[in-house]
Design an enzyme around this catalytic site. Structure first.
Site, PDB file in Angstrom:
ATOM      1  N   HIS A  50      18.346 -36.628  -7.538  1.00  0.00           N
ATOM      2  CA  HIS A  50      17.638 -36.954  -6.285  1.00  0.00           C
ATOM      3  C   HIS A  50      16.158 -36.608  -6.380  1.00  0.00           C
ATOM      4  CE1 HIS A  50      21.478 -37.861  -4.443  1.00  0.00           C
ATOM      5  NE2 HIS A  50      21.937 -36.739  -4.947  1.00  0.00           N
ATOM      6  N   ASN A  83      -1.594   1.928   6.195  1.00  0.00           N
ATOM      7  CA  ASN A  83      -0.754   0.802   5.750  1.00  0.00           C
ATOM      8  C   ASN A  83      -0.466  -0.044   6.974  1.00  0.00           C
ATOM      9  OD1 ASN A  83      -0.608   1.874   3.224  1.00  0.00           O
ATOM     10  ND2 ASN A  83       1.576   2.358   3.265  1.00  0.00           N
ATOM     11  N   GLY A  84      -0.368  -1.383   6.771  1.00  0.00           N
ATOM     12  CA  GLY A  84      -0.036  -2.265   7.891  1.00  0.00           C
ATOM     13  C   GLY A  84      -1.212  -3.188   8.193  1.00  0.00           C
ATOM     14  N   GLU A  93      18.236 -17.423  -8.125  1.00  0.00           N
ATOM     15  CA  GLU A  93      17.825 -16.050  -8.455  1.00  0.00           C
ATOM     16  C   GLU A  93      17.309 -15.972  -9.894  1.00  0.00           C
ATOM     17  OE1 GLU A  93      17.055 -13.489  -7.041  1.00  0.00           O
ATOM     18  OE2 GLU A  93      17.199 -11.909  -8.563  1.00  0.00           O
ATOM     19  N   ARG A 102       4.655   0.094  -6.681  1.00  0.00           N
ATOM     20  CA  ARG A 102       4.664  -0.779  -5.496  1.00  0.00           C
ATOM     21  C   ARG A 102       3.575  -1.844  -5.560  1.00  0.00           C
ATOM     22  NH1 ARG A 102       6.782   2.008  -0.759  1.00  0.00           N
ATOM     23  NH2 ARG A 102       5.242   0.896   0.449  1.00  0.00           N
ATOM     24  N   LYS A 154      13.597 -14.616 -10.912  1.00  0.00           N
ATOM     25  CA  LYS A 154      13.367 -13.540 -11.887  1.00  0.00           C
ATOM     26  C   LYS A 154      12.378 -13.989 -12.956  1.00  0.00           C
ATOM     27  CE  LYS A 154      14.352 -10.692 -10.203  1.00  0.00           C
ATOM     28  NZ  LYS A 154      14.783 -11.027  -8.886  1.00  0.00           N
ATOM     29  N   LYS A 176       6.583  -4.157  -4.346  1.00  0.00           N
ATOM     30  CA  LYS A 176       8.017  -3.879  -4.299  1.00  0.00           C
ATOM     31  C   LYS A 176       8.577  -4.095  -2.910  1.00  0.00           C
ATOM     32  CE  LYS A 176      12.069  -2.750  -5.556  1.00  0.00           C
ATOM     33  NZ  LYS A 176      12.842  -3.800  -6.264  1.00  0.00           N
ATOM     34  N   CYS A 199       0.843  -1.200   0.000  1.00  0.00           N
ATOM     35  CA  CYS A 199       0.000   0.000   0.000  1.00  0.00           C
ATOM     36  C   CYS A 199       0.879   1.251   0.000  1.00  0.00           C
ATOM     37  CB  CYS A 199      -0.855   0.022   1.269  1.00  0.00           C
ATOM     38  SG  CYS A 199      -1.833  -1.441   1.483  1.00  0.00           S
ATOM     39  N   TRP A 211      -3.118  -2.457  -1.421  1.00  0.00           N
ATOM     40  CA  TRP A 211      -2.781  -3.815  -1.878  1.00  0.00           C
ATOM     41  C   TRP A 211      -3.487  -4.713  -0.879  1.00  0.00           C
ATOM     42  CZ3 TRP A 211       1.030  -7.600   0.000  1.00  0.00           C
ATOM     43  CH2 TRP A 211       1.305  -8.614  -0.926  1.00  0.00           C
ATOM     44  N   GLU A 243       8.755 -14.554 -11.515  1.00  0.00           N
ATOM     45  CA  GLU A 243       8.008 -13.430 -10.940  1.00  0.00           C
ATOM     46  C   GLU A 243       7.602 -12.393 -11.995  1.00  0.00           C
ATOM     47  OE1 GLU A 243       9.711 -10.683  -8.106  1.00  0.00           O
ATOM     48  OE2 GLU A 243      11.714 -11.157  -8.781  1.00  0.00           O
TER      49      GLU A 243
END
Ligand code: AGP
Length: 618
Positions: free
Chosen positions: A514, A100-101, A491, A27, A495, A613, A2, A74, A498
């Site tokens: 395995h 926010n929160g 990584e 964000r 990338k 973000k 948010c 969000w 996402e």
């Protein structure tokens, strides 16, 4: 996450709030709203699910106002719709809040307030704050007194902006566990959850700490600590003013198709900035002002634990190798979200490094707090100056990588690796487990990386684009590597998944037999990070295992390695690098590949679905 913007001053409050919200779009959000108040106390509220553009169309009728708060939401509690969008109002539509929160005891508060006759419009946790302030306002002498009392009932986290029709010349902000900063303009004040929202108006800011409240009128600014109880008092305090060191232009795309692409191509500059002022290559020394002040404590460190999330965790995995190689220090990388619930055994000789681009990731921030409670030394490698983690660790190093706007972290990862390598060398020299000559050789190689990154970005582009062209329509991908390049494989997979939404798994190459090998059938694509290093032969046999089952191989291989071309279906070249440092550059082609595949799939590269973000909720 948010976003919050607030404004009080002589200019067009609604227009400034809207502009600030647009700067926070990166964000991630699913609804937005703005509440404003004119000098006579007439309030206006407009909200809209979806993009800010639809909110903007609704704002045209709002007359000029001196006071406004805005929010991009969000969703955490309640679906993204008009009712659940912020700002939320009290029963009488006099008090408006943007939050926010997470209010952890919102159900208890909602039940109590409903009992007292309050009626709720949304399913959100946040709305309870508006009604708490309304209730406390009845007996408080000022809005700020009502706010501080109201917040003393709240359990959980908040970054909050509050306005009221009864006090149309007052803007209030408060913070606990969710970032909020104050912007100091010329006879105008701003509130924001992220500096990007206000850098167009001012670069002079105050970062609120937990349990602090800012109270603005058009001609005054006061900061208080929040009361601990409904009967407690809020006390005025002084705070440092900081200057944000990047401008709006920095955060523009500068001609690239996306922030992500721009940030990938900033790698050479980012490496330069990470090294600048810290490297004495000839002497084989590293200078860290942020660490020098506690050299004695650091020299007693006998164990390092890295905490971080996502990409920052993968950087930590490389950091573990750096510290064990250069500093001969036992090191481990623990997911921050795991660390805080099963915290490892630690004491005053343990150094806990928090790795975070935003400096606001809730899990990482809580891990720092847990480490402090256990007496460990907390250090930070953070990109955003003045962020919560940066202010709560006992010492640390800033990346100075500039704003990273794209949700997918790219340049920050490279910067983190550089600072981690320097930190490991710093510890190695301090503990005398790394000879000056060896340190000098490593540092000299690091100094060559900006130029080699620049060349790699040019040389690798066509091979990467060819591979992305061939494989952007697949549904699954393996990314494989060994030793220092195993975290690079993780990584690379993150990338790709996402931003292109292709399911991708990063794996240690030695693990294929395995279990994961069962997934491989004809045409299954695998990215193999296979520089000429100490485990090269082993990795070649992994390629053969895959090829025997029909897999398609994209090999990230060292220039001059011609043998690999006989094995792989595609080859992308990286320069000959010192094995330990190779992740700093070997990740670049994987970033380019993910970006290109996402563009070919028509994805929103900078703002991928479902993601934010900075994850400031747990
Ligand atoms: C990385 O591309 C993701 N955006 C995400 O995994 C991110 O790295 C993670 O949320 C940690 O963020 P931080 O570095 O700001 O703490």
């Amino acid at each position: 996450m948010c976003g919050i913007v607030g404004y009080i001053g002589r200019r067009d409050a609604v227009g400034i709030a809207l502009k600030g919200l647009k700067r926070l779009e990166y964000r991630g959000y699913d609804s937005a709203g703005i509440a404003s108040c004119d000098a006579k106390g007439v309030v206006f509220l407009e909200k809209s699910p979806g993009k800010i553009a639809s909110l903007e169309r609704k704002l045209k009728h709002i007359p000029p106002s001196i006071l406004a708060i805005g929010h991009t939401r969000w969703a955490t509690h309640g679906e993204p719709n008009f009712e659940n969008a912020h700002p939320h109002a009290d029963c009488k539509n006099e008090i408006f809040i943007a939050h926010n929160g997470i209010i952890e005891n919102h159900e208890t508060i909602r039940a109590a307030l409903t009992q007292e006759g309050h009626s709720f419009r949304s399913r959100t946790d946040s709305e309870v704050v508006a009604h708490l302030v309304e209730r406390e306002r009845a007996s408080a002498s000022t809005l700020e007194e009502a706010v501080t009392r109201a917040l003393s009932y709240v359990e959980g986290t908040f970054g909050l902006a509050v306005i009221s029709a009864r006090e149309p010349k007052k803007l209030i902000g408060a913070r606990r566990g969710s970032p909020l900063l104050v912007g100091l303009g010329k006879k105008e004040y701003l509130l924001a959850s992220d500096a990007a929202a206000i850098i167009g108006r001012t670069r002079r800011v105050i970062y609120l700490d937990d349990n602090e409240m800012a109270v603005f009128t058009p001609s005054s600014k006061k900061i208080f600590t929040l009361a601990h109880s409904p009967s407690g008092a809020h006390k005025e305090i002084e705070k440092d003013v900081r200057t944000i060191d990047w401008t709006v232009e920095d955060s523009q795309k500068e001609g690239f198709g996306s922030f992500m692409e721009k940030e990938i191509f900033e790698a050479p500059l980012v490496i330069e900035n990470a090294l600048r002022g810290h490297v004495l290559a000839k002497a084989g020394e590293v200078k860290f002002g942020g660490l020098d002040m506690m050299r004695d404590r650091l020299s007693q460190t006998n164990r390092v634990i890295f905490v971080g999330c996502g990409t920052s965790h993968y950087a930590s995995l490389v950091g573990k190798y750096f510290f064990e190689t250069f500093a001969r220090l036992p090191a481990e990388a623990v997911l921050a979200s795991e660390f805080r619930y099963q915290p490892p055994v630690m004491d005053g000789k343990t150094a806990v490094f928090a790795i975070s681009q935003s400096g606001e990731t809730a899990d990482t921030l809580e891990a720092v707090r847990e480490a402090k409670r256990k007496g460990a030394l907390t250090l930070g490698i953070v990109n955003v100056v003045g962020s919560s983690i940066a202010r709560e660790v006992q010492a640390g190093v800033y990346n100075h990588a500039g704003p990273e706007i794209a949700v997918a972290s790219t340049k920050a990862f490279i910067s983190q690796l550089c600072v981690l390598a320097l930190s490991a060398i710093y510890f190695g020299r301090l503990r005398k487990t790394l000879a000056a000559l060896e340190a000098s050789a490593v540092l000299s190689e690091l100094l060559s990386y900006p130029a080699r990154a620049r060349r790699l970005l040019t040389d690798a582009r066509s091979d990467v684009d060819r591979a992305a062209e061939a494989y952007h329509k697949v549904d699954h991908f393996f990314f494989l590597g060994r030793r220092y390049n195993w975290p690079v494989a993780l990584e690379g997979a993150l990338k790709l998944k996402e931003i292109s939404y292709i399911h991708a798994e990063g794996y240690a190459a030695g693990e294929m037999k395995h279990g994961p090998l069962a997934l491989v059938n004809a045409g299954f694509p695998a990215f193999m990070v296979i520089p000429r290093d100490s485990v090269y032969e082993k990795t070649v046999s992994n390629i053969q295992e895959l090829k025997a089952r029909g897999a398609k191989i994209i090999a990230l291989a060292t220039e001059g390695d011609d043998a690999i071309a006989k094995l792989a279906d595609h080859v992308i070249r990286i320069p000959k690098l010192r094995e330990e440092l190779s992740p700093i550059l070997s990740v670049i082609p994987l970033q380019l590949f993910a970006h290109r595949a996402a563009v070919l799939r028509g994805c929103d590269v900078d703002r991928p679905r479902n993601l934010a973000k900075s994850v400031t909720v747990e």
